[in-house]
Design an enzyme around this catalytic site. Structure first.
Site, mmCIF file in Angstrom:
data_model
loop_
_atom_site.group_PDB
_atom_site.id
_atom_site.type_symbol
_atom_site.label_atom_id
_atom_site.label_comp_id
_atom_site.label_asym_id
_atom_site.label_seq_id
_atom_site.Cartn_x
_atom_site.Cartn_y
_atom_site.Cartn_z
ATOM 1 N N ARG A 101 -35.355 28.496 -10.738
ATOM 2 C CA ARG A 101 -35.442 29.513 -9.681
ATOM 3 C C ARG A 101 -36.835 29.475 -9.092
ATOM 4 O O ARG A 101 -37.825 29.481 -9.839
ATOM 5 C CB ARG A 101 -35.215 30.918 -10.262
ATOM 6 C CG ARG A 101 -33.857 31.167 -10.846
ATOM 7 C CD ARG A 101 -33.895 32.366 -11.770
ATOM 8 N NE ARG A 101 -34.845 32.159 -12.870
ATOM 9 C CZ ARG A 101 -35.322 33.112 -13.670
ATOM 10 N NH1 ARG A 101 -34.949 34.360 -13.499
ATOM 11 N NH2 ARG A 101 -36.174 32.844 -14.643
ATOM 12 N N CYS B 53 -30.698 27.632 -1.543
ATOM 13 C CA CYS B 53 -29.555 27.207 -2.362
ATOM 14 C C CYS B 53 -28.254 27.955 -2.070
ATOM 15 O O CYS B 53 -27.301 27.359 -1.588
ATOM 16 C CB CYS B 53 -29.910 27.324 -3.839
ATOM 17 S SG CYS B 53 -31.186 26.165 -4.319
HETATM 18 P P1 NAD Z 1 -37.441 20.477 -0.338
HETATM 19 O O1 NAD Z 1 -37.006 20.472 1.056
HETATM 20 O O2 NAD Z 1 -38.479 21.444 -0.789
HETATM 21 O O3 NAD Z 1 -37.954 19.024 -0.767
HETATM 22 C C1 NAD Z 1 -37.278 17.851 -0.457
HETATM 23 C C2 NAD Z 1 -38.338 16.739 -0.355
HETATM 24 O O4 NAD Z 1 -37.676 15.494 -0.217
HETATM 25 C C3 NAD Z 1 -39.253 16.894 0.868
HETATM 26 O O5 NAD Z 1 -40.607 16.896 0.434
HETATM 27 C C4 NAD Z 1 -38.938 15.659 1.712
HETATM 28 O O6 NAD Z 1 -40.056 15.171 2.409
HETATM 29 C C5 NAD Z 1 -38.459 14.694 0.647
HETATM 30 N N1 NAD Z 1 -37.656 13.576 1.157
HETATM 31 C C6 NAD Z 1 -36.649 13.605 2.086
HETATM 32 N N2 NAD Z 1 -36.153 12.377 2.280
HETATM 33 C C7 NAD Z 1 -36.852 11.543 1.450
HETATM 34 C C8 NAD Z 1 -36.798 10.148 1.174
HETATM 35 N N3 NAD Z 1 -35.910 9.373 1.801
HETATM 36 N N4 NAD Z 1 -37.649 9.639 0.273
HETATM 37 C C9 NAD Z 1 -38.548 10.423 -0.352
HETATM 38 N N5 NAD Z 1 -38.654 11.760 -0.143
HETATM 39 C C10 NAD Z 1 -37.811 12.311 0.749
HETATM 40 O O7 NAD Z 1 -36.102 20.684 -1.192
HETATM 41 P P2 NAD Z 1 -35.946 21.438 -2.601
HETATM 42 O O8 NAD Z 1 -35.904 22.907 -2.388
HETATM 43 O O9 NAD Z 1 -36.900 20.854 -3.576
HETATM 44 O O10 NAD Z 1 -34.464 20.996 -2.982
HETATM 45 C C11 NAD Z 1 -34.166 19.666 -3.365
HETATM 46 C C12 NAD Z 1 -32.766 19.637 -3.940
HETATM 47 O O11 NAD Z 1 -32.711 20.428 -5.143
HETATM 48 C C13 NAD Z 1 -31.695 20.238 -3.027
HETATM 49 O O12 NAD Z 1 -30.513 19.517 -3.203
HETATM 50 C C14 NAD Z 1 -31.535 21.640 -3.549
HETATM 51 O O13 NAD Z 1 -30.254 22.163 -3.278
HETATM 52 C C15 NAD Z 1 -31.721 21.448 -5.027
HETATM 53 N N6 NAD Z 1 -32.203 22.630 -5.730
HETATM 54 C C16 NAD Z 1 -33.168 23.408 -5.182
HETATM 55 C C17 NAD Z 1 -33.628 24.528 -5.876
HETATM 56 C C18 NAD Z 1 -34.675 25.405 -5.274
HETATM 57 O O14 NAD Z 1 -34.855 26.521 -5.796
HETATM 58 N N7 NAD Z 1 -35.364 25.005 -4.236
HETATM 59 C C19 NAD Z 1 -33.114 24.818 -7.149
HETATM 60 C C20 NAD Z 1 -32.157 23.965 -7.693
HETATM 61 C C21 NAD Z 1 -31.702 22.875 -6.986
#
Ligand code: NAD
Length: 438
Positions: free
Chosen positions: A155, A264
């Protein structure tokens, strides 16, 4: 100890990379966002996440954690590749998997020795198979690999603790060999007997969606109960307390408010619904949770306008709290977005304040005023809407608030202010699920 690459260094990737290095692994975090990686290389954390800097700093210092924009090299050098890129909502409501698939292509091109490919991003059920076939079809060697679905449950705001001391780890693997490698990656958690679920890929993918959609459902349910409480004169907080005493229900996620937001729940519920429709197995409960949530967000603006007797044009409204919940700077799908837009649509003027999230909201609303503290935001305002439950707002000095406002109108969408205090000071106010005191 394993050599690991985490691809995508956002909220999940950075916390996971830091946490996995804290477990003793050698981790390289890779991202295509140069400014993010440059910040990290300069010792700055690009997001607000309590406790993260300490974990990053100590692992960088011990040479277990590093950062790069060279995604190919990170893949080549590592034996376990975690995919942590974003999976945002697409126009159709489905998850946009373009970043995940592009990483899969990169992995295929750089598969120089056996690797375990492990997805942490939230991806719809069936995506694991697609990732496997992309890699198989695009690799130009016959090097083997295995696949693991390892959904992340952290979270925001409590992400470090959630990663280091999780409620459970889910590993949906295509082979025993991959599971054994992951067991090494997560060794401290195996030693301290964290519940670990070993299963197949689709089950692991489903666990993530089933969990998030259930929590979203719980929030929408209690918001509807709260709305009904307002009409019948019941107090939703007493209702939820008594409900929560029942072990079958649990008190968690029973707090009424302005509707769920964040990166999410909104997108994951829509992605699950979209998948269920495609497979002709309707999820009416999830559809209702989404609809209720949209309505709840709109309802908050209606509450504010009612308080202001629909005199919005040219009036100043202080919006306190921009992030979708406290302790994060994430504004994705935050209820404050709907609130600000509704005020602007009616010709109102917004003065906003948030302890950490203003910069992110500025990308969405570049033309509203962002204030340095709550006092500046509320000064001479015609009304105030509290949108996030920051501790700072829980402790608002109501007498000071009244002295600064032009008119004492408060909408408390998080039910954090004292109704007795507001009543005694003569505020006109509204909240969620409890009538104003007479
Ligand atoms: P985010 O947007 O904060 O980070 C994603 C990162 O991926 C960005 O920094 C982006 O530049 C990078 N990226 C995109 N394409 C890329 C590529 N081809 N190569 C390398 N880097 C690349 O996203 P997040 O919140 O960290 O979420 C990531 C995943 O985890 C999602 O699927 C989300 O649903 C899941 N998730 C998120 C949370 C949360 O609380 N944020 C919790 C559990 C699961």
């Amino acid at each position: 100890m394993k050599k690991i690459a985490v691809i995508g260094t956002g909220y999940v990737g950075l916390v996971s990379g830091a946490g996995l290095s804290d477990f003793g692994n050698q981790v390289i975090c890779a991202d295509i966002d140069k400014s993010k990686i440059n910040s990290l290389l300069a010792g700055k954390i690009p997001i607000f996440e309590p406790g993260l800097k300490e974990v990053v700093d100590r692992n960088v210092k011990s040479n277990r954690l590093s950062f790069t924009t060279n995604v190919s090299k990170a893949i080549q050098d590592s034996e376990v590749i975690f995919i942590g890129v974003g999976t945002p909502e697409s126009e159709t409501g489905e998850a946009d998997l373009s970043a995940v698939y592009s990483v899969a292509e990169m992995i295929a091109e750089n598969l120089n020795f056996y690797k375990v490919i492990c997805t942490k991003s939230t991806v719809p059920i069936g995506t694991g198979d697609k990732i496997i076939s992309i890699i198989k079809n695009s690799q130009n060697s016959d090097v083997g690999f295995d696949y693991v679905s390892n959904p992340e449950f952290l979270r925001e705001g409590a992400a470090v603790q959630d990663f280091l001391i999780p409620n459970r780890i889910v590993l949906g693997a295509t082979s025993e060999k991959a599971l054994n490698i992951l067991q090494d990656v997560y060794r401290p958690l195996y030693i301290n007997e964290t519940p670990i679920v070993h299963t197949n890929v689709p089950t692991a993918e489903m666990i993530k969606y089933a969990s998030n959609a259930f929590l979203a459902l719980k929030i929408s349910y209690i918001n509807e109960i709260a709305n009904l409480c307002e009409v019948v004169g019941a107090d939703v907080h007493i209702v939820t307390k008594a409900m929560g005493n029942d072990g079958r229900i649990s008190p968690k996620f029973l707090h009424p408010g302005p509707g769920f937001g964040g990166s999410c729940f909104p997108k994951d519920t829509k992605a699950l619904l979209s998948l269920s429709e495609k497979l002709n197995e309707p999820m009416n409960t999830v559809a209702a949770a989404i609809e209720t949530n949209d309505r709840q967000k709109r309802r908050m603006a209606d509450k504010l306008f009612n308080l202001m007797e629909n005199e919005i044009k040219g009036k100043i409204i202080a919006v306190l709290g921009l992030s979708f919940k406290q302790m994060t700077d994430d504004v994705r799908e935050s209820a404050s977005i709907e609130m600000i837009q509704s005020i602007l649509d009616k010709g109102g003027i917004v003065k906003a304040y948030d302890p950490v999230a203003a910069k992110n909201m500025e990308k969405q609303f570049p033309n509203i005023e962002y204030c340095v503290d709550w006092q500046t935001a509320v000064k001479n305002a015609n009304a105030v809407a509290i949108m996030t439950e920051w501790h700072e707002f829980r402790g608002l000095d109501l007498a000071e608030l009244k002295s600064l406002l032009k008119s004492p109108l408060v909408l408390d969408t998080r039910n954090i202010l004292s109704r007795v205090g507001l009543t005694e000071l003569g505020f006109k106010f509204d909240n969620v699920g409890r009538k104003a005191l007479k």
